[in-house]
Design a protein around this motif. Structure first.
Motif, PDB file in Angstrom:
ATOM      1  N   ARG A 133       0.824  -1.203   0.000  1.00 26.33           N
ATOM      2  CA  ARG A 133       0.000   0.000   0.000  1.00 26.33           C
ATOM      3  C   ARG A 133       0.862   1.259   0.000  1.00 26.33           C
ATOM      4  N   ILE A 134       0.265   2.366  -0.424  1.00 24.83           N
ATOM      5  CA  ILE A 134       0.963   3.642  -0.516  1.00 24.83           C
ATOM      6  C   ILE A 134       0.700   4.474   0.736  1.00 24.83           C
ATOM      7  N   LEU A 135       1.755   5.070   1.253  1.00 27.30           N
ATOM      8  CA  LEU A 135       1.626   6.062   2.319  1.00 27.30           C
ATOM      9  C   LEU A 135       1.705   7.428   1.650  1.00 27.30           C
ATOM     10  N   SER A 136       0.614   8.174   1.682  1.00 23.98           N
ATOM     11  CA  SER A 136       0.545   9.439   0.938  1.00 23.98           C
ATOM     12  C   SER A 136       1.544  10.452   1.482  1.00 23.98           C
ATOM     13  N   HIS A 137       2.003  11.322   0.594  1.00 28.89           N
ATOM     14  CA  HIS A 137       3.006  12.330   0.940  1.00 28.89           C
ATOM     15  C   HIS A 137       2.599  13.650   0.301  1.00 28.89           C
ATOM     16  N   PRO A 138       2.584  14.755   1.058  1.00 24.56           N
ATOM     17  CA  PRO A 138       2.194  16.040   0.479  1.00 24.56           C
ATOM     18  C   PRO A 138       3.211  16.512  -0.562  1.00 24.56           C
ATOM     19  N   ALA A 139       2.704  17.064  -1.642  1.00 27.92           N
ATOM     20  CA  ALA A 139       3.583  17.542  -2.713  1.00 27.92           C
ATOM     21  C   ALA A 139       4.478  18.682  -2.227  1.00 27.92           C
ATOM     22  N   TYR A 140       5.654  18.793  -2.839  1.00 29.91           N
ATOM     23  CA  TYR A 140       6.597  19.890  -2.560  1.00 29.91           C
ATOM     24  C   TYR A 140       6.954  19.954  -1.073  1.00 29.91           C
ATOM     25  N   SER A 141       7.227  18.807  -0.471  1.00 28.97           N
ATOM     26  CA  SER A 141       7.550  18.769   0.956  1.00 28.97           C
ATOM     27  C   SER A 141       8.805  17.940   1.212  1.00 28.97           C
ATOM     28  N   PRO A 142       9.966  18.362   0.674  1.00 23.63           N
ATOM     29  CA  PRO A 142      11.195  17.587   0.892  1.00 23.63           C
ATOM     30  C   PRO A 142      11.607  17.530   2.356  1.00 23.63           C
ATOM     31  N   ASP A 143      11.141  18.506   3.166  1.00 29.16           N
ATOM     32  CA  ASP A 143      11.478  18.483   4.594  1.00 29.16           C
ATOM     33  C   ASP A 143      10.747  17.373   5.327  1.00 29.16           C
ATOM     34  N   LEU A 144       9.764  16.753   4.670  1.00 32.09           N
ATOM     35  CA  LEU A 144       9.058  15.614   5.254  1.00 32.09           C
ATOM     36  C   LEU A 144       9.418  14.310   4.552  1.00 32.09           C
ATOM     37  N   ALA A 145      10.366  14.357   3.648  1.00 32.42           N
ATOM     38  CA  ALA A 145      10.764  13.186   2.875  1.00 32.42           C
ATOM     39  C   ALA A 145      12.020  12.579   3.481  1.00 32.42           C
ATOM     40  N   LEU A 197       6.414  15.350  11.236  1.00 33.20           N
ATOM     41  CA  LEU A 197       5.007  15.285  10.851  1.00 33.20           C
ATOM     42  C   LEU A 197       4.124  15.937  11.910  1.00 33.20           C
ATOM     43  N   LYS A 198       4.410  15.644  13.173  1.00 29.62           N
ATOM     44  CA  LYS A 198       3.621  16.230  14.256  1.00 29.62           C
ATOM     45  C   LYS A 198       3.748  17.748  14.265  1.00 29.62           C
ATOM     46  N   ARG A 199       4.977  18.251  14.071  1.00 25.30           N
ATOM     47  CA  ARG A 199       5.176  19.700  14.066  1.00 25.30           C
ATOM     48  C   ARG A 199       4.415  20.347  12.918  1.00 25.30           C
ATOM     49  N   CYS A 200       4.400  19.679  11.773  1.00 28.87           N
ATOM     50  CA  CYS A 200       3.681  20.196  10.604  1.00 28.87           C
ATOM     51  C   CYS A 200       2.181  20.272  10.900  1.00 28.87           C
ATOM     52  N   ILE A 201       1.641  19.243  11.544  1.00 23.92           N
ATOM     53  CA  ILE A 201       0.215  19.219  11.888  1.00 23.92           C
ATOM     54  C   ILE A 201      -0.101  20.307  12.912  1.00 23.92           C
ATOM     55  N   GLU A 202       0.748  20.436  13.927  1.00 24.79           N
ATOM     56  CA  GLU A 202       0.525  21.430  14.974  1.00 24.79           C
ATOM     57  C   GLU A 202       0.524  22.855  14.420  1.00 24.79           C
ATOM     58  N   ASN A 203       1.324  23.085  13.364  1.00 18.19           N
ATOM     59  CA  ASN A 203       1.404  24.420  12.760  1.00 18.19           C
ATOM     60  C   ASN A 203       0.494  24.559  11.548  1.00 18.19           C
ATOM     61  N   HIS A 204      -0.421  23.602  11.367  1.00 17.39           N
ATOM     62  CA  HIS A 204      -1.420  23.649  10.301  1.00 17.39           C
ATOM     63  C   HIS A 204      -0.794  23.839   8.906  1.00 17.39           C
ATOM     64  N   GLY A 205       0.377  23.222   8.729  1.00 19.44           N
ATOM     65  CA  GLY A 205       1.048  23.274   7.441  1.00 19.44           C
ATOM     66  C   GLY A 205       1.793  24.569   7.165  1.00 19.44           C
ATOM     67  N   GLU A 206       1.785  25.515   8.110  1.00 21.32           N
ATOM     68  CA  GLU A 206       2.478  26.780   7.907  1.00 21.32           C
ATOM     69  C   GLU A 206       3.983  26.617   8.157  1.00 21.32           C
ATOM     70  N   TYR A 207       4.733  27.641   7.763  1.00 19.49           N
ATOM     71  CA  TYR A 207       6.193  27.606   7.911  1.00 19.49           C
ATOM     72  C   TYR A 207       6.603  27.616   9.382  1.00 19.49           C
ATOM     73  N   PHE A 208       7.625  26.823   9.723  1.00 17.25           N
ATOM     74  CA  PHE A 208       8.196  26.868  11.067  1.00 17.25           C
ATOM     75  C   PHE A 208       9.641  26.434  10.972  1.00 17.25           C
ATOM     76  N   GLU A 209      10.412  26.737  12.005  1.00 16.36           N
ATOM     77  CA  GLU A 209      11.840  26.423  12.024  1.00 16.36           C
ATOM     78  C   GLU A 209      12.153  25.434  13.133  1.00 16.36           C
ATOM     79  N   GLU A 210      13.461  25.209  13.355  1.00 21.48           N
ATOM     80  CA  GLU A 210      13.950  24.367  14.438  1.00 21.48           C
ATOM     81  C   GLU A 210      13.444  22.931  14.328  1.00 21.48           C
ATOM     82  N   LEU A 211      13.663  22.319  13.146  1.00 19.50           N
ATOM     83  CA  LEU A 211      13.310  20.909  12.997  1.00 19.50           C
ATOM     84  C   LEU A 211      14.321  20.050  13.746  1.00 19.50           C
TER      85      LEU A 211
END
Length: 211
Positions: A133-145, A197-211
């Motif tokens: 099965r495929i685990l979906s991945h948001p487009a243009y998101s190399p920081d989550l790849a 992934l959790k940080r991305c969800i918490e920030n509603h997909g907006e930009y954030f730093e300190e990964l």
């Protein structure tokens, strides 16, 4: 999904992606090529004109325990869904079965991003037949790849500047380098990916730093 009591495990995920490398000279990262020159100074040449045309595409799959499959696209060959299915997906399944003989392939979640051959009908049909099965991945998101922000960086840093005499040598290098990493490194980076992934969800997909 991947919490301790969730239905899936991080060990079920198989990331994989392609990258271009020169089979005779792997170019160092741009930050290592920077140099100061005066107005009359001669610019440093990393590759001579026409050398870029000798690049080849490499594909690497790995999971929670380590690398699974490495492929080098033959010269004058285009990455298509047919090539992807026939030369990689079946090998990936075999590697998974060998590594985890007691775990059903149906638990596997392939994270191979959004390239054309990955989304083609022939690919999706083959994955259904293989029980993957495929685990979906948001487009243009190399920081989550996982491949982009971790393994590709390691390969570039370790192989940068190396020269190879034979066409099969870079494939052997790309195949062997991930196997030198301890299994713990793979497990740690999967947990870091989960945090991203959790940080991305918490920030509603907006930009954030300190990964």
């Amino acid at each position: 999904m991947f919490e301790p009591q969730g239905p899936k495990r991080l060990s079920d995920i198989v990331p994989g992606d392609e990258t271009w490398l020169n089979p005779f000279f792997i170019i160092p990262p741009k930050r290592l090529n920077h140099m100061w020159v005066d107005e009359q100074g001669e610019k440093h040449v990393v590759l001579s004109p026409g050398f870029q045309s000798r690049k080849r595409m490499f594909t690497v799959f790995f999971n929670y325990s380590g690398p699974l499959e490495v492929d080098m696209l033959p010269q004058d060959t285009t990455m298509t869904a047919t090539y992807y299915v026939q030369n990689m997906l079946s090998q990936v399944k075999s590697a998974i079965n060998e590594q985890r003989p007691k775990v059903s392939t149906s638990r596997t979640l392939l994270l191979h991003y959004n390239a054309g051959p990955h989304k083609a009908r022939a690919t999706t049909q083959s994955l259904r037949e293989l029980g993957i099965r495929i685990l979906s991945h948001p487009a243009y998101s190399p920081d989550l790849a996982l491949y982009d922000f971790w393994l590709l960086t390691i390969l570039n840093n370790r192989l940068a500047g190396q020269k190879f005499d034979r066409i099969q040598d870079p494939k052997e290098a790309v195949n062997s380098e991930p196997r030198t990493l301890p299994e713990e490194d793979y497990q740690v980076v999967f947990r870091k990916w989960q945090i991203r992934l959790k940080r991305c969800i918490e920030n509603h997909g907006e930009y954030f730093e300190e990964l």
